[in-house]
Design a protein around this motif. Structure first.
Motif, PDB file in Angstrom:
ATOM      1  N   TYR A  56      28.139  30.217  13.984  1.00 45.92           N
ATOM      2  CA  TYR A  56      27.200  30.215  13.643  1.00 45.92           C
ATOM      3  C   TYR A  56      26.377  30.350  15.544  1.00 45.92           C
ATOM      4  O   TYR A  56      26.485  29.524  16.084  1.00 45.92           O
ATOM      5  N   TYR A  79      22.551  30.249  16.832  1.00 49.22           N
ATOM      6  CA  TYR A  79      21.061  29.874  16.278  1.00 49.22           C
ATOM      7  C   TYR A  79      19.801  30.712  17.312  1.00 49.22           C
ATOM      8  O   TYR A  79      20.356  30.228  18.941  1.00 49.22           O
ATOM      9  N   TYR A 138      16.072  28.234  18.681  1.00 50.79           N
ATOM     10  CA  TYR A 138      14.933  28.274  19.204  1.00 50.79           C
ATOM     11  C   TYR A 138      13.650  28.208  19.777  1.00 50.79           C
ATOM     12  O   TYR A 138      14.270  28.755  21.252  1.00 50.79           O
ATOM     13  N   GLN A 172      11.185  25.249  22.102  1.00 44.97           N
ATOM     14  CA  GLN A 172      10.457  24.556  22.210  1.00 44.97           C
ATOM     15  C   GLN A 172       9.049  24.853  23.244  1.00 44.97           C
ATOM     16  O   GLN A 172       9.309  24.642  24.583  1.00 44.97           O
ATOM     17  N   LEU A 175      12.911  20.752  19.383  1.00 47.92           N
ATOM     18  CA  LEU A 175      13.167  22.090  18.959  1.00 47.92           C
ATOM     19  C   LEU A 175      12.936  22.776  18.000  1.00 47.92           C
ATOM     20  O   LEU A 175      12.861  21.172  16.602  1.00 47.92           O
ATOM     21  N   LEU A 203      13.719  25.793  14.257  1.00 48.09           N
ATOM     22  CA  LEU A 203      14.456  26.793  14.416  1.00 48.09           C
ATOM     23  C   LEU A 203      14.018  27.822  14.072  1.00 48.09           C
ATOM     24  O   LEU A 203      12.844  28.210  13.208  1.00 48.09           O
ATOM     25  N   PHE A 242      16.064  28.689  23.418  1.00 49.78           N
ATOM     26  CA  PHE A 242      16.719  28.171  23.625  1.00 49.78           C
ATOM     27  C   PHE A 242      17.839  29.089  22.852  1.00 49.78           C
ATOM     28  O   PHE A 242      18.230  28.835  20.993  1.00 49.78           O
ATOM     29  N   HIS A 259      27.880  27.453  17.085  1.00 47.05           N
ATOM     30  CA  HIS A 259      28.782  25.996  16.536  1.00 47.05           C
ATOM     31  C   HIS A 259      29.487  27.028  15.711  1.00 47.05           C
ATOM     32  O   HIS A 259      29.512  27.679  15.320  1.00 47.05           O
ATOM     33  N   GLU A 300      29.264  19.888  17.208  1.00 50.30           N
ATOM     34  CA  GLU A 300      28.288  19.851  17.886  1.00 50.30           C
ATOM     35  C   GLU A 300      27.670  21.471  18.040  1.00 50.30           C
ATOM     36  O   GLU A 300      28.334  22.030  17.939  1.00 50.30           O
ATOM     37  N   GLN A 301      26.189  21.452  18.257  1.00 43.26           N
ATOM     38  CA  GLN A 301      26.435  22.646  18.806  1.00 43.26           C
ATOM     39  C   GLN A 301      25.989  22.630  20.531  1.00 43.26           C
ATOM     40  O   GLN A 301      25.543  21.662  20.914  1.00 43.26           O
ATOM     41  N   PHE A 339      24.330  24.981  23.847  1.00 46.31           N
ATOM     42  CA  PHE A 339      23.650  25.164  24.588  1.00 46.31           C
ATOM     43  C   PHE A 339      23.290  26.550  25.232  1.00 46.31           C
ATOM     44  O   PHE A 339      23.738  25.754  25.683  1.00 46.31           O
ATOM     45  N   GLY A 340      22.600  27.149  24.620  1.00 48.25           N
ATOM     46  CA  GLY A 340      22.462  28.032  26.327  1.00 48.25           C
ATOM     47  C   GLY A 340      21.515  27.540  26.866  1.00 48.25           C
ATOM     48  O   GLY A 340      20.972  26.725  26.833  1.00 48.25           O
ATOM     49  N   PRO A 341      21.298  28.308  28.750  1.00 52.79           N
ATOM     50  CA  PRO A 341      20.323  27.649  29.296  1.00 52.79           C
ATOM     51  C   PRO A 341      19.217  27.945  29.653  1.00 52.79           C
ATOM     52  O   PRO A 341      18.522  27.452  29.737  1.00 52.79           O
ATOM     53  N   ARG A 358      12.570  30.883  29.951  1.00 54.06           N
ATOM     54  CA  ARG A 358      11.171  30.824  30.133  1.00 54.06           C
ATOM     55  C   ARG A 358      10.984  31.658  29.733  1.00 54.06           C
ATOM     56  O   ARG A 358      10.520  33.209  30.672  1.00 54.06           O
TER      57      ARG A 358
END
Lengths: 113, 111
Positions: free
Chosen positions: A31, A33, A35, A37, A43, A45, A90, A94, A101-102, A104-106, A109
């Motif tokens: 999986y 994703y 997101y 923010q 966040l 989806l 982001f 998963h 837990e998912q 997350f990447g860094p 921006r």
């Protein structure tokens, strides 16, 4: 393992330009994703994928497109960028089984002016 | 549609004090997550709560889940400055494990 990586880290786009945000994970997760923010917010989806070749819309998909041709990569495409797409993006991944837990990447921006 | 609300949105506390962050959700959620985010950084997973009555602890943080009340809490014990961050709760769905996030609680711990 590098985990979830995203490129670029920062980008400024002019209104109407297009770009692709890259996301790669090396954990063999099914999986993935995307997101976004907005400042001072939680966040939301955009799109998600449960495996290669399968994608579906999230809460805020308008203005974006995705594809998933491999397990590792899940790029997010912005067409005709608008100021409302200024945000931090982001990517997360998963495993289908086991821990939930998912990861997350860094983040990327993005500013659209 | 799952909605997640956190309160308070902002919390300023002195070192050594205890406090609780609340996370309410609107419909049945299969699991409840807590994440920490430092300014300009990504999200760090703190806890995943999978069943009613689940309690997990890590250092000065303890999370619990009451599925009947649709409420999760994150309790901070004897706060220290290093805990200053924004804390998010998120509800997870079975289908695709999509997360719905609360608005976050910005915690500032003053020496």
């Amino acid at each position: 393992n590098a985990g979830v990586t995203q490129t670029p880290k920062f980008r400024i786009l002019k209104i109407g330009q297009s770009m692709t945000l890259q996301c790669t994970q090396d954990m063999n997760h099914n999986y993935m994703y995307w997101y976004r923010q907005d400042p001072g917010m939680g966040l939301k989806l955009i799109y998600y994928s449960v495996g290669a070749g399968i994608t579906d819309k999230g809460e805020v998909p308008n203005g974006y497109n995705v594809s998933r041709s491999t397990t590792e990569d899940f790029p997010l495409r912005l067409e005709l960028a608008a100021p409302s797409q200024t945000s931090v993006y982001f990517c997360a991944s998963h495993r289908r089984e086991g821990r939930y837990e998912q990861y997350f990447g860094p983040g990327t921006r993005l500013t659209v002016t | 549609e799952l909605k997640v609300e956190q309160n308070p949105l902002f919390l300023s506390m002195q070192e050594g004090k205890n406090y609780t962050i609340y996370c309410n959700y609107s419909t049945t959620s299969d699991r409840l997550y807590w994440y920490r985010q430092d300014p300009g950084k990504s999200l760090e997973s703190l806890f995943v709560l999978l069943s009613n009555g689940a309690v997990k602890q890590e250092g000065r943080l303890m999370a619990s889940l009451d599925t009947k009340a649709r409420l999760s809490t994150l309790h901070i014990t004897a706060a220290v400055h290093d805990l200053s961050a924004t804390y998010f709760c998120a509800g997870g769905s079975n289908a695709g494990n999509m997360l719905t996030f609360g608005g976050g609680t910005r915690l500032m711990v003053k020496p």
